[in-house]
Design an enzyme around this catalytic site. Structure first.
Site, PDB file in Angstrom:
ATOM      1  N   GLU A  57     110.106  -3.218 -13.442  1.00 26.93           N
ATOM      2  CA  GLU A  57     110.179  -3.941 -14.708  1.00 26.93           C
ATOM      3  C   GLU A  57     111.470  -4.757 -14.814  1.00 26.93           C
ATOM      4  O   GLU A  57     111.468  -5.885 -15.328  1.00 26.93           O
ATOM      5  CB  GLU A  57     110.093  -2.956 -15.879  1.00 26.93           C
ATOM      6  CG  GLU A  57     108.806  -2.137 -15.896  1.00 26.93           C
ATOM      7  CD  GLU A  57     108.924  -0.809 -15.168  1.00 26.93           C
ATOM      8  OE1 GLU A  57     108.275   0.151 -15.591  1.00 26.93           O
ATOM      9  OE2 GLU A  57     109.675  -0.744 -14.161  1.00 26.93           O
ATOM     10  N   THR A 170      92.327  15.981  22.028  1.00 27.07           N
ATOM     11  CA  THR A 170      93.595  15.291  21.804  1.00 27.07           C
ATOM     12  C   THR A 170      94.514  15.353  23.015  1.00 27.07           C
ATOM     13  O   THR A 170      95.579  14.730  23.021  1.00 27.07           O
ATOM     14  CB  THR A 170      94.331  15.902  20.602  1.00 27.07           C
ATOM     15  OG1 THR A 170      94.596  17.290  20.864  1.00 27.07           O
ATOM     16  CG2 THR A 170      93.495  15.783  19.334  1.00 27.07           C
ATOM     17  N   ARG A 216     109.436   3.037  14.537  1.00 28.12           N
ATOM     18  CA  ARG A 216     109.973   1.971  15.377  1.00 28.12           C
ATOM     19  C   ARG A 216     109.144   0.694  15.324  1.00 28.12           C
ATOM     20  O   ARG A 216     109.671  -0.383  15.542  1.00 28.12           O
ATOM     21  CB  ARG A 216     110.053   2.442  16.840  1.00 28.12           C
ATOM     22  CG  ARG A 216     110.916   3.672  17.059  1.00 28.12           C
ATOM     23  CD  ARG A 216     111.021   4.039  18.535  1.00 28.12           C
ATOM     24  NE  ARG A 216     109.742   4.308  19.158  1.00 28.12           N
ATOM     25  CZ  ARG A 216     109.090   5.465  19.057  1.00 28.12           C
ATOM     26  NH1 ARG A 216     109.597   6.451  18.332  1.00 28.12           N
ATOM     27  NH2 ARG A 216     107.931   5.645  19.670  1.00 28.12           N
TER      28      ARG A 216
END
Length: 386
Positions: A57, A170, A216
């Site tokens: 604001e 994974t 990064r």
């Protein structure tokens, strides 16, 4: 019932777009945007700066005055969050708005802090300024989901970032995971790191990958805190993860002072918490510690053990998954836990979005029960302040 004028959604969407520019900088404060409109034209806009600097604001007011708009009596302020009414690192924004004297103030959501929610709205109304609350509330709340979670339930919003093959692995069975997904997907994942206040991993990931786990690939004025679970302080403080500050390790009570000193000499903050008989930090103790911090959003990049433990503890609010167009056939899963006895008992999330990122796909999924609980509380606050 929340109602608004036809143009209110248009201008509030612009205020929320302004708030998105605070995504990587405002924490622990919320991401807030403000636009000032007069004669159905935008005359100024602003977004919240770094903690201790100007709120949205004030930035918008300063821009309006710089542009020569000193009489704002016929203007409307569109603000994505109720203007602050208390002294913190800065003066109350609501006082500056009242001094400017606009005709209307349109607010997406009331302050989620139950102790002060509605106070800024009440001050505006007392100054004979027309106030509308609840326009695009859900969009504004989702942008600040971590802040909302911390204010309403004293806990941060936690997501898992997972990179996997099409068949859900994974890493290879020997733990090698560099790289399943593309460099483009990895760079994209840095945006999730950058918006978080804390990046979390486990000792197994640090030992296997020797990662930095910092931001990064996107511009940022701050680096999130990074932390690792290492119950017995078995990691070497010389690993790359510990090179850059701020960084910490959660260890079990009872580890030797000598081991603690090795980390602290490197500038690593060591926090001792109650541990299990196997030396693992108890997640309920970690959750209690989190409740005393100012972390809004937590980004987890870890292996199947920690991912599974967090899911079992009910601490996973969201999943950000990058899926590579590849099959590994076997390997390490994204998480492990007690399998359901029936498919109807599977842990299911709400798919919010899919996006092609290089050759890979990003999926964003949400724990809908948790989100709807927060949203219900916010809607009740908005109704009380209409």
């Amino acid at each position: 019932m929340i109602t608004s004028e036809p143009d209110d959604h248009h201008w509030m969407a612009k205020a929320i777009a302004c708030a998105q520019r605070s995504l990587f900088i405002s924490a622990p404060n919320p991401r807030v945007g403000c636009v000032i409109v007069q004669d159905n034209a935008l005359i100024a806009e602003g977004f919240t700066q770094q903690a201790g600097q100007a709120h949205a604001e004030i930035v918008a007011l300063d821009e309006a005055r710089t542009q020569g708009f000193h009489d704002l009596s016929q203007s409307t302020f569109y603000v994505s969050l109720e203007p602050c009414s208390h002294y913190g690192r800065t003066k109350p924004c609501v006082d500056a708005i009242i001094e400017a004297g606009p005709k209307r103030v349109v607010i997406a959501m009331a302050d989620p802090n139950p102790e002060i929610a509605g106070q800024g709205i009440a001050k505006l109304k007392a100054a004979d300024i027309e106030v509308k609350v609840g326009v695009m509330l859900e969009e504004a709340a989702w942008l600040n989901v971590g802040f909302v979670s911390r204010m309403l339930e004293n806990r941060p919003w936690i997501w898992l970032k997972i990179a996997s093959s099409l068949d859900g692995f994974t890493a290879l069975e020997d733990g090698r995971s560099q790289w399943i997904t593309s460099a483009t997907a990895r760079d994209h994942g840095h945006r999730w790191r950058a918006r978080s206040d804390l990046i979390v991993t486990g000792s197994g990931t640090v030992q296997a990958d020797n990662p930095q786990l910092n931001v990064r690939s996107v511009p940022t004025v701050r680096q999130p805190m990074r932390g690792v679970f290492d119950g017995r302080l078995a990691l070497s403080p010389k690993l790359r993860f510990f090179h850059q500050q701020p960084v910490m390790v959660w260890a079990g009570e009872g580890v030797s002072e000598e081991r603690q000193e090795l980390f602290e000499e490197q500038g690593v903050y060591v926090r001792l918490l109650p541990a299990t008989g196997r030396g693992q930090v108890k997640l309920e103790a970690w959750q209690e510690w989190l409740s005393q911090q100012e972390f809004n959003e937590i980004h987890v990049e870890a292996g199947w053990r920690l991912n599974g433990a967090l899911a079992r503890a009910g601490l996973v609010d969201q999943v950000v998954a990058y899926i590579a167009p590849a099959y590994l056939m076997q390997g390490q899963p994204a998480m492990i836990g007690q399998p359901p006895a029936d498919l109807s008992q599977a842990w299911r999330l709400n798919l919010l979005s899919t996006k092609k990122v290089g050759p890979d796909v990003e999926l964003v999924l949400r724990n809908e029960e948790r989100w709807q609980g927060l949203l219900t509380q916010l809607l009740q606050q908005a109704e009380r302040n209409i």
